[in-house]
Scaffold this active site. Sequence first.
Site, PDB file in Angstrom:
ATOM      1  N   HIS A   1     -42.617 -29.113  50.518  1.00 56.00           N
ATOM      2  CA  HIS A   1     -43.004 -28.245  49.406  1.00 56.00           C
ATOM      3  C   HIS A   1     -41.980 -27.114  49.266  1.00 56.00           C
ATOM      4  O   HIS A   1     -41.216 -26.840  50.187  1.00 56.00           O
ATOM      5  CB  HIS A   1     -44.397 -27.648  49.649  1.00 56.00           C
ATOM      6  CG  HIS A   1     -44.407 -26.694  50.785  1.00 56.00           C
ATOM      7  ND1 HIS A   1     -44.522 -27.108  52.105  1.00 56.00           N
ATOM      8  CD2 HIS A   1     -44.264 -25.342  50.837  1.00 56.00           C
ATOM      9  CE1 HIS A   1     -44.466 -26.053  52.900  1.00 56.00           C
ATOM     10  NE2 HIS A   1     -44.307 -24.962  52.160  1.00 56.00           N
TER      11      HIS A   1
ATOM     12  N   HIS B   1     -36.028 -23.233  48.350  1.00 57.80           N
ATOM     13  CA  HIS B   1     -35.637 -24.353  49.206  1.00 57.80           C
ATOM     14  C   HIS B   1     -36.864 -25.171  49.602  1.00 57.80           C
ATOM     15  O   HIS B   1     -37.998 -24.714  49.453  1.00 57.80           O
ATOM     16  CB  HIS B   1     -34.949 -23.843  50.479  1.00 57.80           C
ATOM     17  CG  HIS B   1     -35.880 -23.161  51.418  1.00 57.80           C
ATOM     18  ND1 HIS B   1     -36.312 -21.850  51.229  1.00 57.80           N
ATOM     19  CD2 HIS B   1     -36.503 -23.592  52.546  1.00 57.80           C
ATOM     20  CE1 HIS B   1     -37.137 -21.523  52.206  1.00 57.80           C
ATOM     21  NE2 HIS B   1     -37.281 -22.563  53.019  1.00 57.80           N
TER      22      HIS B   1
END
Length: 185
Positions: free
Chosen positions: A38, A122
Amino acid sequence: MSHRLFIGIRPPAHVREALIDTMEALEGARWQDDEQLHLTTRFVGEVEREAANDLAAALASIALPSFELELEGVSHFERKGMPTAIWARVRPAPELERLRAKIERACDLARLGGETRRFTPHITIARLNSHTGPIVDWLTRNSDLRATWRVDGFSLFESHLLASGAQYEVAMHYPLQDTALSTTF
């Protein structure tokens, strides 16, 4: 009862598969499971039930159109000169920043305080420790990682810390509007 929460974006299967395809040839890396992949937009931390409910309600008021995100390469975090994680870079996007600003406002409304850490978009691929082998070859081999996807929502996640590692559970999902449906006349 307290809840350990964060807000994030779960990439679709084709993006997660591209990430999973990088998970090899790095001795000692603790690779993320598919369920753990995620993009964290805001870490909340431990909160009591009332604050969790306030946050869930505040997040429900966010209205934005869906938008595109793109993975572009890989990088790493380090502490005291030692790599601690490797990750896929998410290209910064104004739409992601708008979503983050609205999420931050929802956290303010829920009286959770402001975020103090710098945001680096990220998706973590692996956790590293002092037993992990050199990462340079892995970074070079995966430097051309690319994938694009349409973000059609975000989620409030609860993190359960287990002996085997963190397990994430979607507490609430918040869809973003399809731009075709949000046109007004």
